[in-house]
Structure formats: structure tokens, C-alpha cells
Motif scaffolding. Structure first.
Motif, PDB file in Angstrom:
ATOM      1  N   ARG A 166       0.837  -1.206   0.000  1.00 43.99           N
ATOM      2  CA  ARG A 166       0.000   0.000   0.000  1.00 43.99           C
ATOM      3  C   ARG A 166       0.869   1.252   0.000  1.00 43.99           C
ATOM      4  O   ARG A 166       0.520   2.269  -0.616  1.00 43.99           O
ATOM      5  CB  ARG A 166      -0.926  -0.006   1.218  1.00 43.99           C
ATOM      6  N   MET A 167       2.005   1.183   0.689  1.00 38.09           N
ATOM      7  CA  MET A 167       2.917   2.320   0.696  1.00 38.09           C
ATOM      8  C   MET A 167       3.438   2.604  -0.708  1.00 38.09           C
ATOM      9  O   MET A 167       3.480   3.760  -1.145  1.00 38.09           O
ATOM     10  CB  MET A 167       4.083   2.042   1.643  1.00 38.09           C
ATOM     11  N   THR A 168       3.837   1.570  -1.434  1.00 35.05           N
ATOM     12  CA  THR A 168       4.376   1.779  -2.782  1.00 35.05           C
ATOM     13  C   THR A 168       3.311   2.318  -3.726  1.00 35.05           C
ATOM     14  O   THR A 168       3.589   3.161  -4.576  1.00 35.05           O
ATOM     15  CB  THR A 168       4.945   0.468  -3.353  1.00 35.05           C
ATOM     16  N   ASN A 207       3.679   6.044  -5.526  1.00 37.70           N
ATOM     17  CA  ASN A 207       3.715   6.173  -6.978  1.00 37.70           C
ATOM     18  C   ASN A 207       2.443   6.772  -7.554  1.00 37.70           C
ATOM     19  O   ASN A 207       2.335   6.947  -8.773  1.00 37.70           O
ATOM     20  CB  ASN A 207       3.977   4.807  -7.623  1.00 37.70           C
ATOM     21  N   ALA A 208       1.471   7.075  -6.692  1.00 42.35           N
ATOM     22  CA  ALA A 208       0.229   7.681  -7.166  1.00 42.35           C
ATOM     23  C   ALA A 208       0.460   9.154  -7.499  1.00 42.35           C
ATOM     24  O   ALA A 208       1.467   9.751  -7.153  1.00 42.35           O
ATOM     25  CB  ALA A 208      -0.860   7.549  -6.102  1.00 42.35           C
ATOM     26  N   HIS A 234      13.401   8.415   2.823  1.00 40.22           N
ATOM     27  CA  HIS A 234      12.930   7.584   3.931  1.00 40.22           C
ATOM     28  C   HIS A 234      12.130   6.379   3.428  1.00 40.22           C
ATOM     29  O   HIS A 234      12.186   5.299   4.028  1.00 40.22           O
ATOM     30  CB  HIS A 234      12.111   8.421   4.908  1.00 40.22           C
ATOM     31  N   ALA A 235      11.396   6.568   2.335  1.00 44.37           N
ATOM     32  CA  ALA A 235      10.659   5.440   1.762  1.00 44.37           C
ATOM     33  C   ALA A 235      11.619   4.375   1.237  1.00 44.37           C
ATOM     34  O   ALA A 235      11.439   3.174   1.474  1.00 44.37           O
ATOM     35  CB  ALA A 235       9.736   5.921   0.641  1.00 44.37           C
ATOM     36  N   ARG A 236      12.674   4.814   0.538  1.00 45.90           N
ATOM     37  CA  ARG A 236      13.647   3.857   0.015  1.00 45.90           C
ATOM     38  C   ARG A 236      14.456   3.209   1.142  1.00 45.90           C
ATOM     39  O   ARG A 236      14.763   2.021   1.100  1.00 45.90           O
ATOM     40  CB  ARG A 236      14.599   4.543  -0.948  1.00 45.90           C
ATOM     41  N   LEU A 256       8.388  -0.536  -6.618  1.00 45.26           N
ATOM     42  CA  LEU A 256       8.977   0.138  -5.475  1.00 45.26           C
ATOM     43  C   LEU A 256       9.067   1.641  -5.729  1.00 45.26           C
ATOM     44  O   LEU A 256       9.034   2.083  -6.874  1.00 45.26           O
ATOM     45  CB  LEU A 256      10.368  -0.433  -5.188  1.00 45.26           C
ATOM     46  N   PRO A 257       9.168   2.445  -4.650  1.00 42.18           N
ATOM     47  CA  PRO A 257       9.242   3.901  -4.822  1.00 42.18           C
ATOM     48  C   PRO A 257      10.435   4.310  -5.702  1.00 42.18           C
ATOM     49  O   PRO A 257      11.570   3.925  -5.445  1.00 42.18           O
ATOM     50  CB  PRO A 257       9.426   4.418  -3.392  1.00 42.18           C
ATOM     51  N   ILE A 258      10.157   5.042  -6.765  1.00 44.76           N
ATOM     52  CA  ILE A 258      11.188   5.506  -7.690  1.00 44.76           C
ATOM     53  C   ILE A 258      11.021   6.998  -7.889  1.00 44.76           C
ATOM     54  O   ILE A 258       9.907   7.488  -8.065  1.00 44.76           O
ATOM     55  CB  ILE A 258      11.095   4.773  -9.044  1.00 44.76           C
TER      56      ILE A 258
END
Length: 360
Positions: free
Chosen positions: A12-14, A18-19, A111-113, A140-142
Motif C-alpha cells: 500500500r505504501m508503494t 507512486n500515485a 525515507h521510503a527507500r 517500489l518507490p522511484i
């Protein structure tokens, strides 16, 4: 079940990261990231036969307790730097949920990465699994911008806060929101990561007086970042560097003194220490005397309530005593520090490094 919940929260975080950017994006990212680690730590504790249900409260333990127990478990081996990362994420989430703060895109991304990197490390360390087995790298967060070190990001934030606090700007609320974020990031280096209004007031006053970033945010000087890989395989780890932050009294020349909740820091009784170490009270006292626990301000504090005095110990005391028991012969410690009869001369401890022998 707990591990599946942890992975679901991370997914859900990713998705939230990315939204398309909106007002609730930062909140969703931090909330899901913090919850994923709470579930992962609980899964790791259960995996190591550590109960995660508080019978007195009738509910499961919270995030802070999970963090404390995970640092104590040798099979989880949560390091100080890793615990700092989790404290910072928790503090950022708390401020985002309950206060008005401002988390920039680069700070949120780093912090997400770092969270994804740590999640993979813990998953592999405890369960011998990799995050890539459950979560494709492409989701994953990019970031479209190259990641910057935390020191650069902090400098940028500090400069913006200085600009926002200039006379005539009328941007004090935004400045205080950014101050809250930097104070939350201090959780990487400080065991006390909760941000109070007094903290924000002191920092604002220090910046208004023209004090430097190092003077206002001394704890941030201890934090560094390490990057490896790129794109979907980028890993981010926070580490601690430099000298430790010193506790200062109210007369010290410091722009921002963090007020520590002493009852929260020194929350263990002598009985609790003995029970955690599987020692009798007399043997626990002997070990405390040998290590000088009661003379260490980081380990021991006396709360005075009228004529009553209540001695309490911190987690530092428990950690120091537990680690020392791996190398010490407790029978020898007991023989050297057990109570003596009246009129008898104090014993001399033959064990090298005895705090009482050094004191005498």
C-alpha cells in the motif's frame, strides 16, 4: 499472518508513493510504512517465541515496545542505526497524522527507500526471505530526481526555514511545519523522537537569532546516508557518525534543547531489571555495583515525590547488564559484591574493570 499484513502494508505504501501527488499522499505513505514495520517486527518477535500480547492491557503491544524488544533479541539484531530509521519514520508519521508539518518530496523518497531497504534486510535476517520474492522491483518507490544525501537535504530545508522566518514574510506556520519535520528526523540519532511545541519554539527562536544549523539541530550532524545501486535496485541506509549529542542544562548556550520525558526513559524498577536478566534481586544489585550502573546518569535516575524517593533504570542499564553477563562469571561477581557483616572491611573485587574498585 503478521508477515502477510506487513507485506500488504508495504505494498500500500508503494501504491501511495507512486500515485499522483495529492494532499493525502504523504500521510498514506508514512502511515503504511510505519504499520508495515510494526507488523514485521511483531512477526519477527513471534518467530522467536517472544509474546506480543500484553495481558495487563488486554491488547497487543505498540510500535515502541516492538522496537525495544527487537533490539534485545539476538536473533533479530536490530542495530542502533536501524532503530533510528524506524524511530524517524514513526515520528514523521505521528507529526503528519496529528500535526501540521511539511515533508518535502526528496525527504519522503529517501525515507521510503530506506524503509524498503531495511524491510528487505529484516525479512532476510529473520525469515531468510527476500522482498523481491513477494514484491516486484518495478513497483517500489522511484524518483525522477537523483537521490541526495541527507546532509544536503537538511541544508536545503534549513535555508528555506531561514527564508520563511524573515521579517515581513508572514510564513511562520510553514516554517514551523518544516521545523517539525527536521526534529522528527532527529529520531535517527536520538532515542526520544517525539516532537513537542516547546521543541519547535526553541528551534524557531534559535533560527530567528541567527544561530547556525549545527547549533539548532546538533543531532542531525550525527546522521549520514549510504547509497548503492540505482533505479529499482537502489538501496538507502542511514548510519550514525560523529560525537554523541550531549545533555545540557537550561543554562547552556543551546538553541534547541530536547526535553526528555524522564519517566519514559527511566521506566524500569530494580525488580524489573532482575526479572529481565533472570537474576535474584541481590545478584542483580551485585552486578549493578560491579558495573557502576547506579552512578551512570544514562542508566539511573531517582524520582523524588515529597519525602519519597523512587529509583528507576533505563533500557541502557538493561542492555549494559545483559551484554556484560556474556563475559562475566556471575558467581565471582556475587562473591565480590555480596552483602558483608557489620564491622567487616569492604571486599576488593579482583575482576578487572570493576567500577567500585576504580571508585575506591
Amino acid at each position: 499472518m503478521l508477515k502477510r499484513k506487513a507485506l500488504a502494508s508495504l505494498k500500500r505504501m508503494t501504491v501511495a508513493f507512486n500515485a499522483v501527488e495529492d494532499d493525502g499522499r504523504t500521510s498514506s505513505v508514512l502511515l503504511s510504512l510505519q504499520h508495515s514495520f510494526e507488523m514485521l517486527l511483531k512477526a519477527a518477535l513471534v518467530h522467536n517465541n517472544v509474546p506480543v500480547f500484553d495481558k495487563k492491557l488486554g491488547r497487543s503491544i505498540g510500535f515502541e515496545k516492538c522496537l525495544e524488544l527487537s533490539r534485545q533479541q539476538p536473533n533479530i539484531k536490530l542495530t542502533d542505526a536501524e532503530a533510528g530509521t524506524l524511530r524517524a519514520i514513526d515520528a514523521l508519521r505521528d507529526d503528519e497524522q496529528h500535526w501540521f508539518n511539511s515533508v518535502s518530496e526528496p525527504i519522503l523518497f529517501i525515507h521510503a527507500r530506506a524503509g524498503v531497504t531495511l524491510f528487505d534486510d529484516l525479512l532476510n535476517r529473520v525469515f531468510r526471505e527476500r522482498l523481491a520474492d513477494s514484491l516486484p522491483l518495478r513497483v517500489l518507490p522511484i524518483s525522477t530526481e537523483p537521490p541526495m544525501g541527507l546532509d544536503i537535504l537538511i541544508d536545503q530545508e534549513f535555508s528555506q526555514i531561514q527564508d520563511l522566518l524573515q521579517p515581513g514574510r508572514r510564513a511562520r506556520n510553514e516554517a514551523r511545519a518544516r521545523i517539525r519535520t527536521l526534529l522528527a528526523i532527529e529520531g535517527h540519532a536520538s532515542e526520544e523522537s517525539l516532537v513537542s511545541e516547546k521543541d519547535v519554539d526553541r528551534v524557531e527562536k534559535g533560527i530567528a537569532q541567527g544561530k547556525s544549523r549545527n547549533a539548532v539541530f546538533p543531532a542531525l550532524e550525527q546522521i549520514s546516508t549510504a547509497f548503492s545501486g540505482e533505479g529499482p535496485t537502489l538501496t538507502v541506509r542511514f548510519d550514525q557518525k560523529g560525537p554523541p549529542v550531549k545533555f545540557a542544562d537550561r543554562d547552556s548556550d543551546a538553541a534547541a534543547i530536547r526535553e526528555i520525558d524522564l519517566q519514559k526513559k527511566f521506566h524500569r524498577s530494580a525488580t524489573d531489571l532482575a526479572e529481565k536478566l533472570n537474576l535474584s534481586l541481590p545478584r542483580s544489585l551485585a552486578l549493578r555495583q560491579h558495573l557502576g550502573i547506579d552512578d551512570d546518569p544514562k542508566c539511573f535516575y531517582i524520582f523524588e515525590m515529597g519525602s519519597q524517593k523512587h529509583p528507576r533504570f533505563s533500557d541502557n542499564a538493561l542492555k549494559l547488564m545483559r551484554e556484560s553477563m556474556k563475559a562475566l562469571d556471575m558467581d565471582k561477581v556475587w562473591a565480590s559484591h555480596k552483602p558483608i557483616g557489620r564491622g567487616k572491611s569492604p571486599r576488593e573485587c579482583p575482576i578487572e574493570g570493576c567500577a567500585q574498585s576504580t571508585k575506591n
